[in-house]
Design a protein around this motif. Structure first.
Motif, mmCIF file in Angstrom:
data_model
loop_
_atom_site.group_PDB
_atom_site.id
_atom_site.type_symbol
_atom_site.label_atom_id
_atom_site.label_comp_id
_atom_site.label_asym_id
_atom_site.label_seq_id
_atom_site.Cartn_x
_atom_site.Cartn_y
_atom_site.Cartn_z
ATOM 1 N N ALA A 72 10.851 -5.107 25.303
ATOM 2 C CA ALA A 72 12.929 -4.722 25.567
ATOM 3 C C ALA A 72 13.146 -6.185 26.459
ATOM 4 O O ALA A 72 14.957 -6.475 27.089
ATOM 5 N N ASP A 73 12.794 -5.351 27.856
ATOM 6 C CA ASP A 73 13.909 -6.251 29.255
ATOM 7 C C ASP A 73 13.807 -7.297 29.003
ATOM 8 O O ASP A 73 14.496 -7.805 29.171
ATOM 9 N N ALA A 74 12.347 -7.621 28.404
ATOM 10 C CA ALA A 74 11.701 -9.409 28.330
ATOM 11 C C ALA A 74 13.219 -9.814 27.212
ATOM 12 O O ALA A 74 13.100 -11.376 27.469
ATOM 13 N N VAL A 75 12.948 -9.414 26.064
ATOM 14 C CA VAL A 75 13.945 -10.007 25.335
ATOM 15 C C VAL A 75 15.254 -10.112 25.480
ATOM 16 O O VAL A 75 16.096 -10.940 25.305
ATOM 17 N N ARG A 76 15.814 -9.046 26.452
ATOM 18 C CA ARG A 76 17.106 -9.186 26.421
ATOM 19 C C ARG A 76 17.371 -10.112 27.762
ATOM 20 O O ARG A 76 18.243 -11.117 27.235
ATOM 21 N N VAL A 77 16.163 -10.809 28.137
ATOM 22 C CA VAL A 77 16.359 -12.559 29.423
ATOM 23 C C VAL A 77 16.222 -12.800 28.174
ATOM 24 O O VAL A 77 17.526 -14.037 28.241
ATOM 25 N N VAL A 78 15.756 -13.000 27.477
ATOM 26 C CA VAL A 78 15.929 -14.510 26.071
ATOM 27 C C VAL A 78 17.150 -14.785 25.625
ATOM 28 O O VAL A 78 17.702 -15.569 25.977
ATOM 29 N N VAL A 136 1.183 -7.351 35.106
ATOM 30 C CA VAL A 136 1.778 -7.799 33.682
ATOM 31 C C VAL A 136 0.778 -8.819 33.210
ATOM 32 O O VAL A 136 -0.445 -9.413 34.057
ATOM 33 N N SER A 137 0.701 -8.946 32.198
ATOM 34 C CA SER A 137 -0.939 -9.428 31.169
ATOM 35 C C SER A 137 0.507 -10.860 30.299
ATOM 36 O O SER A 137 2.092 -9.733 29.662
ATOM 37 N N PHE A 138 0.462 -12.050 31.022
ATOM 38 C CA PHE A 138 1.397 -13.016 30.142
ATOM 39 C C PHE A 138 0.453 -13.667 29.143
ATOM 40 O O PHE A 138 -0.207 -15.122 30.358
ATOM 41 N N ILE A 139 1.095 -14.676 28.171
ATOM 42 C CA ILE A 139 0.581 -15.087 27.364
ATOM 43 C C ILE A 139 1.662 -16.202 26.824
ATOM 44 O O ILE A 139 2.864 -16.201 26.394
ATOM 45 N N LEU A 140 1.266 -17.764 26.982
ATOM 46 C CA LEU A 140 2.274 -18.991 27.027
ATOM 47 C C LEU A 140 1.378 -20.028 26.025
ATOM 48 O O LEU A 140 0.275 -20.249 25.986
ATOM 49 N N MET A 197 4.361 -9.695 17.400
ATOM 50 C CA MET A 197 3.548 -10.903 18.514
ATOM 51 C C MET A 197 3.410 -10.971 19.980
ATOM 52 O O MET A 197 3.131 -11.890 20.827
ATOM 53 N N PHE A 198 5.409 -12.561 19.620
ATOM 54 C CA PHE A 198 5.794 -13.640 20.613
ATOM 55 C C PHE A 198 7.101 -13.733 20.263
ATOM 56 O O PHE A 198 7.892 -12.808 19.445
ATOM 57 N N THR A 199 7.667 -13.546 21.528
ATOM 58 C CA THR A 199 8.665 -14.359 21.448
ATOM 59 C C THR A 199 8.926 -16.082 22.051
ATOM 60 O O THR A 199 8.177 -16.520 22.121
ATOM 61 N N THR A 200 9.538 -16.748 20.829
ATOM 62 C CA THR A 200 9.690 -17.860 20.517
ATOM 63 C C THR A 200 11.137 -18.607 21.446
ATOM 64 O O THR A 200 12.029 -17.364 21.279
ATOM 65 N N LEU A 201 11.159 -19.633 22.030
ATOM 66 C CA LEU A 201 12.549 -20.152 22.535
ATOM 67 C C LEU A 201 12.784 -21.637 22.509
ATOM 68 O O LEU A 201 10.754 -22.469 22.611
ATOM 69 N N MET A 204 11.171 -28.495 24.009
ATOM 70 C CA MET A 204 10.453 -28.062 23.758
ATOM 71 C C MET A 204 10.340 -26.262 22.843
ATOM 72 O O MET A 204 11.361 -26.112 23.024
ATOM 73 N N ILE A 205 9.337 -25.599 22.191
ATOM 74 C CA ILE A 205 9.579 -24.845 21.478
ATOM 75 C C ILE A 205 8.368 -23.975 22.251
ATOM 76 O O ILE A 205 7.075 -24.449 22.402
ATOM 77 N N VAL A 206 8.418 -22.299 22.782
ATOM 78 C CA VAL A 206 7.221 -21.465 23.813
ATOM 79 C C VAL A 206 7.558 -20.960 22.858
ATOM 80 O O VAL A 206 8.285 -20.017 22.440
ATOM 81 N N ALA A 207 6.070 -20.573 22.552
ATOM 82 C CA ALA A 207 6.178 -18.624 22.150
ATOM 83 C C ALA A 207 5.142 -18.309 23.495
ATOM 84 O O ALA A 207 4.323 -18.810 24.041
ATOM 85 N N PHE A 208 5.730 -17.045 23.450
ATOM 86 C CA PHE A 208 5.548 -16.121 24.521
ATOM 87 C C PHE A 208 5.213 -14.829 24.479
ATOM 88 O O PHE A 208 6.160 -14.302 24.135
ATOM 89 N N SER A 209 4.400 -14.365 25.094
ATOM 90 C CA SER A 209 4.080 -12.601 25.122
ATOM 91 C C SER A 209 3.652 -12.344 26.750
ATOM 92 O O SER A 209 3.164 -12.419 27.545
ATOM 93 N N VAL A 210 4.485 -11.473 26.748
ATOM 94 C CA VAL A 210 4.716 -10.647 28.092
ATOM 95 C C VAL A 210 4.357 -8.815 27.727
ATOM 96 O O VAL A 210 4.717 -8.694 27.346
#
Length: 98
Positions: free
Chosen positions: A21-27, A68-72, A39-43, A1-7
């Motif tokens: 950047a904290d979220a992107v480090r985790v990814v 926190v606002s979160f879109i997926l 706009m998004f990080t995709t994984l 699966m491909i997921v695009a999300f924004s937090v």
């Protein structure tokens, strides 16, 4: 699966880059194929591993933000691998063809 999300952290002011950047480090530490744009990080990966990374990325922002606002958005297509790259390559090929 491909997921695009924004937090997005809320209640921390207009400059949110350090929190994102904290979220992107985790990814990036996850080892899954990923890309980050304005706009998004995709994984890409299997359902459980992708959702685990997304959850931990949201928690990383939540740890420093009162809200926190979160879109997926997800593309679930069994049997497809490297979709994060091949989907873009397909569009680029069609653009080059005219």
């Amino acid at each position: 699966m491909i997921v695009a999300f924004s937090v997005t952290p809320l209640g921390v002011g207009e400059e949110v880059g350090e929190y994102v950047a904290d979220a992107v480090r985790v990814v990036r530490a996850s080892g899954l194929a990923n890309r980050t744009d304005a706009m998004f990080t995709t994984l890409e990966g299997e359902w459980d591993e992708v959702m685990d990374v997304v959850k931990r990325a949201v928690e990383a922002v939540e740890a420093r933000s009162p809200r926190v606002s979160f879109i997926l958005k997800a593309d679930i297509r069994p049997g497809v691998t490297d979709g994060i790259t091949s989907k873009v390559e397909t569009v680029e090929r069609h653009l080059a063809e005219g």
